[in-house]
Design a protein around this motif. Structure first.
Motif, PDB file in Angstrom:
ATOM      1  N   GLU A 217      10.966 -32.930 104.508  1.00 53.75           N
ATOM      2  CA  GLU A 217       9.920 -32.541 105.177  1.00 53.75           C
ATOM      3  C   GLU A 217       9.485 -31.019 105.240  1.00 53.75           C
ATOM      4  OE1 GLU A 217       7.745 -34.604 107.541  1.00 53.75           O
ATOM      5  OE2 GLU A 217       8.561 -36.393 107.005  1.00 53.75           O
ATOM      6  N   PHE A 218       8.281 -30.732 104.950  1.00 51.94           N
ATOM      7  CA  PHE A 218       7.946 -29.360 105.006  1.00 51.94           C
ATOM      8  C   PHE A 218       6.629 -28.955 105.689  1.00 51.94           C
ATOM      9  CE2 PHE A 218      11.154 -29.289 101.794  1.00 51.94           C
ATOM     10  CZ  PHE A 218      11.634 -27.810 101.691  1.00 51.94           C
ATOM     11  N   PRO A 219       6.586 -28.054 106.580  1.00 53.26           N
ATOM     12  CA  PRO A 219       5.337 -27.852 107.480  1.00 53.26           C
ATOM     13  C   PRO A 219       4.317 -27.207 106.434  1.00 53.26           C
ATOM     14  CG  PRO A 219       7.161 -26.140 107.874  1.00 53.26           C
ATOM     15  CD  PRO A 219       7.702 -27.105 106.921  1.00 53.26           C
ATOM     16  N   SER A 220       2.997 -27.592 106.766  1.00 53.16           N
ATOM     17  CA  SER A 220       1.687 -26.752 106.122  1.00 53.16           C
ATOM     18  C   SER A 220       0.826 -26.934 106.922  1.00 53.16           C
ATOM     19  CB  SER A 220       1.571 -27.688 104.849  1.00 53.16           C
ATOM     20  OG  SER A 220       0.366 -27.293 104.239  1.00 53.16           O
ATOM     21  N   GLY A 221      -0.233 -25.751 107.142  1.00 54.01           N
ATOM     22  CA  GLY A 221      -1.254 -25.879 107.861  1.00 54.01           C
ATOM     23  C   GLY A 221      -2.688 -25.468 106.915  1.00 54.01           C
ATOM     24  N   TRP A 222      -3.665 -25.852 107.551  1.00 57.35           N
ATOM     25  CA  TRP A 222      -4.920 -25.674 106.937  1.00 57.35           C
ATOM     26  C   TRP A 222      -6.011 -25.316 108.151  1.00 57.35           C
ATOM     27  CZ3 TRP A 222      -8.887 -30.608 105.546  1.00 57.35           C
ATOM     28  CH2 TRP A 222      -9.925 -29.949 104.992  1.00 57.35           C
ATOM     29  N   ASP A 223      -6.446 -23.999 107.546  1.00 60.00           N
ATOM     30  CA  ASP A 223      -7.388 -23.245 108.611  1.00 60.00           C
ATOM     31  C   ASP A 223      -8.644 -23.959 108.589  1.00 60.00           C
ATOM     32  OD1 ASP A 223      -9.021 -21.630 109.889  1.00 60.00           O
ATOM     33  OD2 ASP A 223      -7.868 -19.718 109.432  1.00 60.00           O
ATOM     34  N   ILE A 224      -9.153 -24.781 109.565  1.00 57.43           N
ATOM     35  CA  ILE A 224     -10.404 -25.495 109.479  1.00 57.43           C
ATOM     36  C   ILE A 224     -11.461 -24.691 110.273  1.00 57.43           C
ATOM     37  CG2 ILE A 224      -9.323 -27.698 108.623  1.00 57.43           C
ATOM     38  CD1 ILE A 224      -9.677 -28.485 111.618  1.00 57.43           C
ATOM     39  N   THR A 225     -11.379 -23.553 110.726  1.00 55.05           N
ATOM     40  CA  THR A 225     -12.178 -22.866 111.835  1.00 55.05           C
ATOM     41  C   THR A 225     -13.634 -22.908 111.492  1.00 55.05           C
ATOM     42  OG1 THR A 225     -10.189 -21.472 112.239  1.00 55.05           O
ATOM     43  CG2 THR A 225     -12.379 -20.758 113.193  1.00 55.05           C
ATOM     44  N   GLU A 226     -13.862 -22.656 110.117  1.00 53.83           N
ATOM     45  CA  GLU A 226     -15.219 -22.717 109.702  1.00 53.83           C
ATOM     46  C   GLU A 226     -15.945 -24.082 109.587  1.00 53.83           C
ATOM     47  OE1 GLU A 226     -13.832 -18.870 108.445  1.00 53.83           O
ATOM     48  OE2 GLU A 226     -13.025 -20.930 108.332  1.00 53.83           O
ATOM     49  N   CYS A 227     -15.212 -25.169 109.943  1.00 56.20           N
ATOM     50  CA  CYS A 227     -15.812 -26.274 110.020  1.00 56.20           C
ATOM     51  C   CYS A 227     -16.508 -26.556 111.382  1.00 56.20           C
ATOM     52  CB  CYS A 227     -14.788 -27.605 110.211  1.00 56.20           C
ATOM     53  SG  CYS A 227     -13.766 -27.827 108.569  1.00 56.20           S
ATOM     54  N   PHE A 228     -16.434 -25.562 112.363  1.00 57.31           N
ATOM     55  CA  PHE A 228     -17.171 -25.808 113.435  1.00 57.31           C
ATOM     56  C   PHE A 228     -18.202 -24.476 113.735  1.00 57.31           C
ATOM     57  CE2 PHE A 228     -12.903 -27.223 113.829  1.00 57.31           C
ATOM     58  CZ  PHE A 228     -12.901 -28.551 114.376  1.00 57.31           C
ATOM     59  N   ILE A 229     -18.427 -23.765 112.430  1.00 58.88           N
ATOM     60  CA  ILE A 229     -19.419 -22.789 112.551  1.00 58.88           C
ATOM     61  C   ILE A 229     -20.709 -23.382 111.965  1.00 58.88           C
ATOM     62  CG2 ILE A 229     -20.206 -20.514 111.880  1.00 58.88           C
ATOM     63  CD1 ILE A 229     -16.749 -20.029 111.999  1.00 58.88           C
ATOM     64  N   GLU A 230     -21.795 -23.507 112.625  1.00 55.42           N
ATOM     65  CA  GLU A 230     -23.040 -24.145 112.129  1.00 55.42           C
ATOM     66  C   GLU A 230     -23.243 -23.287 110.846  1.00 55.42           C
ATOM     67  OE1 GLU A 230     -25.675 -26.894 112.298  1.00 55.42           O
ATOM     68  OE2 GLU A 230     -24.293 -26.784 114.187  1.00 55.42           O
ATOM     69  N   GLY A 231     -23.754 -24.059 109.938  1.00 55.13           N
ATOM     70  CA  GLY A 231     -24.341 -23.497 108.702  1.00 55.13           C
ATOM     71  C   GLY A 231     -23.518 -22.661 107.798  1.00 55.13           C
ATOM     72  N   ASP A 232     -22.299 -22.866 108.018  1.00 52.28           N
ATOM     73  CA  ASP A 232     -21.115 -21.928 107.149  1.00 52.28           C
ATOM     74  C   ASP A 232     -20.833 -22.662 105.887  1.00 52.28           C
ATOM     75  OD1 ASP A 232     -18.710 -19.915 107.552  1.00 52.28           O
ATOM     76  OD2 ASP A 232     -18.182 -21.410 106.346  1.00 52.28           O
ATOM     77  N   PRO A 233     -21.242 -22.271 104.949  1.00 50.19           N
ATOM     78  CA  PRO A 233     -21.067 -22.915 103.647  1.00 50.19           C
ATOM     79  C   PRO A 233     -19.372 -23.395 103.368  1.00 50.19           C
ATOM     80  CG  PRO A 233     -21.436 -20.849 103.092  1.00 50.19           C
ATOM     81  CD  PRO A 233     -21.567 -20.876 104.644  1.00 50.19           C
ATOM     82  N   ILE A 234     -18.563 -22.643 103.704  1.00 49.56           N
ATOM     83  CA  ILE A 234     -16.945 -22.964 103.516  1.00 49.56           C
ATOM     84  C   ILE A 234     -16.692 -24.154 104.530  1.00 49.56           C
ATOM     85  CG2 ILE A 234     -14.826 -22.285 103.955  1.00 49.56           C
ATOM     86  CD1 ILE A 234     -15.603 -19.487 103.133  1.00 49.56           C
ATOM     87  N   GLY A 235     -17.204 -24.148 105.751  1.00 49.99           N
ATOM     88  CA  GLY A 235     -17.112 -25.176 106.502  1.00 49.99           C
ATOM     89  C   GLY A 235     -17.479 -26.298 106.060  1.00 49.99           C
ATOM     90  N   ALA A 236     -18.681 -26.211 105.545  1.00 46.93           N
ATOM     91  CA  ALA A 236     -19.595 -27.580 104.813  1.00 46.93           C
ATOM     92  C   ALA A 236     -18.579 -28.377 103.851  1.00 46.93           C
ATOM     93  CB  ALA A 236     -20.906 -27.242 104.454  1.00 46.93           C
ATOM     94  N   LEU A 237     -18.130 -27.331 103.023  1.00 49.69           N
ATOM     95  CA  LEU A 237     -17.116 -27.791 101.924  1.00 49.69           C
ATOM     96  C   LEU A 237     -15.968 -28.357 102.471  1.00 49.69           C
ATOM     97  CD1 LEU A 237     -17.237 -25.502  98.927  1.00 49.69           C
ATOM     98  CD2 LEU A 237     -17.826 -27.824  98.639  1.00 49.69           C
ATOM     99  N   MET A 238     -15.337 -27.883 103.475  1.00 51.30           N
ATOM    100  CA  MET A 238     -14.116 -28.481 104.023  1.00 51.30           C
ATOM    101  C   MET A 238     -14.450 -29.786 104.554  1.00 51.30           C
ATOM    102  SD  MET A 238     -12.161 -25.545 106.014  1.00 51.30           S
ATOM    103  CE  MET A 238     -12.124 -23.974 105.401  1.00 51.30           C
ATOM    104  N   MET A 239     -15.432 -29.967 105.142  1.00 51.19           N
ATOM    105  CA  MET A 239     -16.093 -31.235 105.871  1.00 51.19           C
ATOM    106  C   MET A 239     -15.866 -32.035 104.730  1.00 51.19           C
ATOM    107  SD  MET A 239     -15.575 -31.135 109.084  1.00 51.19           S
ATOM    108  CE  MET A 239     -16.662 -32.206 110.160  1.00 51.19           C
ATOM    109  N   ASP A 240     -16.755 -31.836 103.593  1.00 49.56           N
ATOM    110  CA  ASP A 240     -16.864 -32.952 102.457  1.00 49.56           C
ATOM    111  C   ASP A 240     -15.338 -33.333 102.219  1.00 49.56           C
ATOM    112  OD1 ASP A 240     -19.503 -32.233 102.860  1.00 49.56           O
ATOM    113  OD2 ASP A 240     -19.883 -31.424 100.951  1.00 49.56           O
ATOM    114  N   PHE A 241     -14.755 -32.460 101.889  1.00 47.37           N
ATOM    115  CA  PHE A 241     -13.204 -32.726 101.303  1.00 47.37           C
ATOM    116  C   PHE A 241     -12.485 -33.668 102.424  1.00 47.37           C
ATOM    117  CE2 PHE A 241      -8.713 -31.956 101.136  1.00 47.37           C
ATOM    118  CZ  PHE A 241      -8.445 -32.423 100.184  1.00 47.37           C
ATOM    119  N   LEU A 242     -12.526 -33.349 103.744  1.00 44.53           N
ATOM    120  CA  LEU A 242     -11.949 -34.196 104.839  1.00 44.53           C
ATOM    121  C   LEU A 242     -12.524 -35.535 104.745  1.00 44.53           C
ATOM    122  CD1 LEU A 242     -11.779 -32.038 108.117  1.00 44.53           C
ATOM    123  CD2 LEU A 242     -10.410 -34.210 107.510  1.00 44.53           C
ATOM    124  N   THR A 243     -13.914 -35.698 104.511  1.00 44.12           N
ATOM    125  CA  THR A 243     -14.491 -36.979 104.669  1.00 44.12           C
ATOM    126  C   THR A 243     -14.714 -37.800 103.227  1.00 44.12           C
ATOM    127  OG1 THR A 243     -16.745 -36.212 104.665  1.00 44.12           O
ATOM    128  CG2 THR A 243     -15.701 -36.361 106.780  1.00 44.12           C
TER     129      THR A 243
END
Length: 290
Positions: A217-243
């Protein structure tokens, strides 16, 4: 009119996946595993043979493959490595070939690409009846896209040489993905064509097959802060990947969008660090004996 929700195309997936890699420690986590465990895992491979046969299944752009090949080279100096790759995405295959082309230290390695899904490769092998055996097979973060996971594992395990090893890298049950998929599945759109499988699902299959395996088992993290910023293009891409959905934020019903954003903030999915929201992306490395 709001456009309707649809799944990502292969090309769109490449972009969304890149945004994930850029903001997560996925590859750093694999590097830790490579450094700490891989030399011991590959030390006994090939047992004095002059060639070690390697198969990468769902290898993507080959970044991880080439790291593993270099570990093999270091553990078995002078041994020839016959490396075959199964990868359906043409862009990924092209990027992999380009990486090999630019690498000066791979003279003792041959490469053969099969631009196929794992199922198409399996069908081809069975039709040809020539069952090539491999000393090392790896399936890194790819079983989510496979129709029949138990049979896929069983088939590739059957492709191992004596003393060969199969490495499966998959999301851990301690990851936020596991909670998201188990507890908050209703927050995910039906356009996500992936299978929600984590390490316990894989070890259940291995137990039924009666094979020996070990889990790291190895720990890993993903910074998803931008997913919650309205209109942020990086956040939009992350949500596309998530879903697994194209323009999820623009096409999802507002209620679904809100439910998913709330689920992502739950403590079993994410933690807060220095004002950032870090989604747990913990990985399990499962090493299966032949």
């Amino acid at each position: 009119v709001i456009p309707s929700m649809r799944s990502l195309t292969a090309e769109e997936y490449v972009d969304a996946f890149k945004s994930f890699l850029d903001h997560s420690t996925e590859h750093q986590c694999m590097d830790e595993f490579n450094k700490e465990e891989m030399p011991n895992i590959v030390a006994g491979l090939g047992n004095g043979k002059s060639t070690i046969n390697v198969l990468g299944v769902g290898s993507g752009t080959g970044e991880q493959d080439l790291k593993m090949i270099r570990i093999l080279q270091a553990a078995h100096p002078g041994v020839f490595i016959d490396n075959e790759i199964v990868e359906p995405n043409p862009q990924h295959v092209a990027a992999y070939k380009e990486s090999v082309h630019q690498a000066p230290d791979l003279q003792n390695v041959s490469f053969m690409w099969h631009q196929l899904t794992s199922l198409e490769y399996e069908q081809q092998v069975k039709e040809e009846g020539a069952h090539k055996k491999f000393d090392f097979i790896h399936m890194i973060q790819m079983l989510y896209r496979v129709e029949d996971i138990p049979n896929t594992i069983k088939f590739f395990h059957s492709c191992l040489n004596r003393h060969g090893k199969l490495l499966i890298i998959i999301l851990s049950d301690s990851s936020g993905w596991a909670s998201l998929w188990k507890k908050y599945r209703h927050c995910l759109p039906s356009t996500d064509s992936g299978h929600y499988i984590t390490s316990n699902g894989i070890t259940d299959v291995l137990k039924r097959l009666g094979v020996e395996y070990r889990v790291y088992e190895f720990p890993s993290g993903w910074d998803i802060t931008e997913c919650f910023i309205e209109g942020d293009p990086i956040g939009a891409l992350m949500m596309d990947f998530l879903t697994g959905t194209k323009n999820f934020l623009g096409t999802a019903p507002p209620g679904l969008r809100q439910r998913l954003q709330e689920a992502l903030c739950q403590p079993e999915c994410s933690s807060k660090k220095d004002g950032r929201i870090i989604f747990s992306n913990n990985l399990s490395m499962i090493v299966v004996e032949s």
